[in-house]
Design an enzyme around this catalytic site. Structure first.
Site, PDB file in Angstrom:
ATOM      1  N   ARG A 112     163.018 -14.824 -42.580  1.00 52.26           N
ATOM      2  CA  ARG A 112     163.630 -15.719 -41.607  1.00 52.26           C
ATOM      3  C   ARG A 112     164.078 -14.932 -40.388  1.00 52.26           C
ATOM      4  O   ARG A 112     164.877 -14.009 -40.502  1.00 52.26           O
ATOM      5  CB  ARG A 112     164.816 -16.443 -42.245  1.00 52.26           C
ATOM      6  CG  ARG A 112     165.437 -17.519 -41.358  1.00 52.26           C
ATOM      7  CD  ARG A 112     166.450 -18.327 -42.121  1.00 52.26           C
ATOM      8  NE  ARG A 112     167.520 -17.502 -42.676  1.00 52.26           N
ATOM      9  CZ  ARG A 112     168.519 -17.976 -43.382  1.00 52.26           C
ATOM     10  NH1 ARG A 112     168.581 -19.266 -43.656  1.00 52.26           N
ATOM     11  NH2 ARG A 112     169.457 -17.179 -43.850  1.00 52.26           N
ATOM     12  N   THR A 116     166.040 -17.169 -34.431  1.00 57.24           N
ATOM     13  CA  THR A 116     165.519 -18.540 -34.380  1.00 57.24           C
ATOM     14  C   THR A 116     165.640 -19.266 -35.700  1.00 57.24           C
ATOM     15  O   THR A 116     165.522 -20.493 -35.744  1.00 57.24           O
ATOM     16  CB  THR A 116     164.041 -18.517 -33.976  1.00 57.24           C
ATOM     17  OG1 THR A 116     163.278 -17.876 -35.017  1.00 57.24           O
ATOM     18  CG2 THR A 116     163.843 -17.756 -32.667  1.00 57.24           C
TER      19      THR A 116
END
Length: 217
Positions: A112, A116
């Site tokens: 991840r 963002t």
């Protein structure tokens, strides 16, 4: 627990069996050791696999018991495979493979992006005949839903047609993400926690599942 796994599920299936809820509570505790955390995840994954495979197809087979011939039932062919979203998804595999030791296993590596919160793929290795198999995709946490949605999209690109997503914890945001992007994929979870914090962590949650499984920071 549920009585039948639907082919289409707009709403998640929440497993409320007392044993699952008991083990999940101990899994959440900050004082649970790494060894204890691993053991609980394995036990929970076994119980979850029981539900995730509830509607696997069966076929009749003629056998002989120590007393006489009879007709039994067995799984009809190599129908199921497990797909782990790295790295934390591997913690769910052991219990599932205890129940279905012959199932092929695939891996999809996603991380991840901290800015963002979007999923970035770095690894993909899948079993053969994925288009004809039931693909049980496992990841302990369904937080924003971005990683899970990206994994499911990638698997569909590789030909997967029958997908099921299994997680320990989920959030309304993650469920909404999958419902929007993959409404054909049922979700099985042990609990729906109310919210995410500014870093994308489930609250109250159980911390970082990967760090707790592998004793990392």
């Amino acid at each position: 627990m549920m009585t039948q796994l639907p082919a289409f599920a707009a709403s998640p299936i929440v497993l409320d069996h007392p044993l699952i809820q008991h083990k999940l509570t101990h899994l959440r505790k900050a004082e649970t050791s790494t060894a204890g955390f691993r053991r609980l995840v394995r036990e929970l994954s076994l119980l979850m696999c029981y539900e995730a495979t509830r509607d696997l197809p069966l076929e009749k087979v003629e056998i002989t018991t120590p007393l006489e011939p009879t007709t039994g039932m067995q799984l009809a062919g190599p129908d199921v495979c497990f797909i782990s979203i790295l790295r934390a998804g591997n913690g769910l595999l052991d219990g599932m493979l205890d129940l279905v030791p012959f199932a092929p296993v695939g891996h999809i590596g996603l991380y991840r992006d901290p800015n963002t919160l979007e999923a970035v793929e770095y690894y993909l290795k899948l079993p053969t005949q994925i288009a004809s198999r039931r693909c049980v995709v496992v990841d302990p946490m369904l937080a924003t839903g971005h990683s899970a949605a990206a994994a499911l999209t990638r698997l569909k690109q590789e030909g997967a047609k029958r997908l099921l997503f299994v997680c320990l914890l989920s959030t309304p945001q993650g469920i909404a993400c999958l419902k929007e992007q993959h409404p054909d994929v049922p979700v099985i979870t042990c609990a729906i926690d109310p919210t995410l914090d500014e870093h994308g962590y489930i609250r109250p949650g159980l911390g970082d599942a990967g760090d707790r499984l592998f004793s990392t920071k």
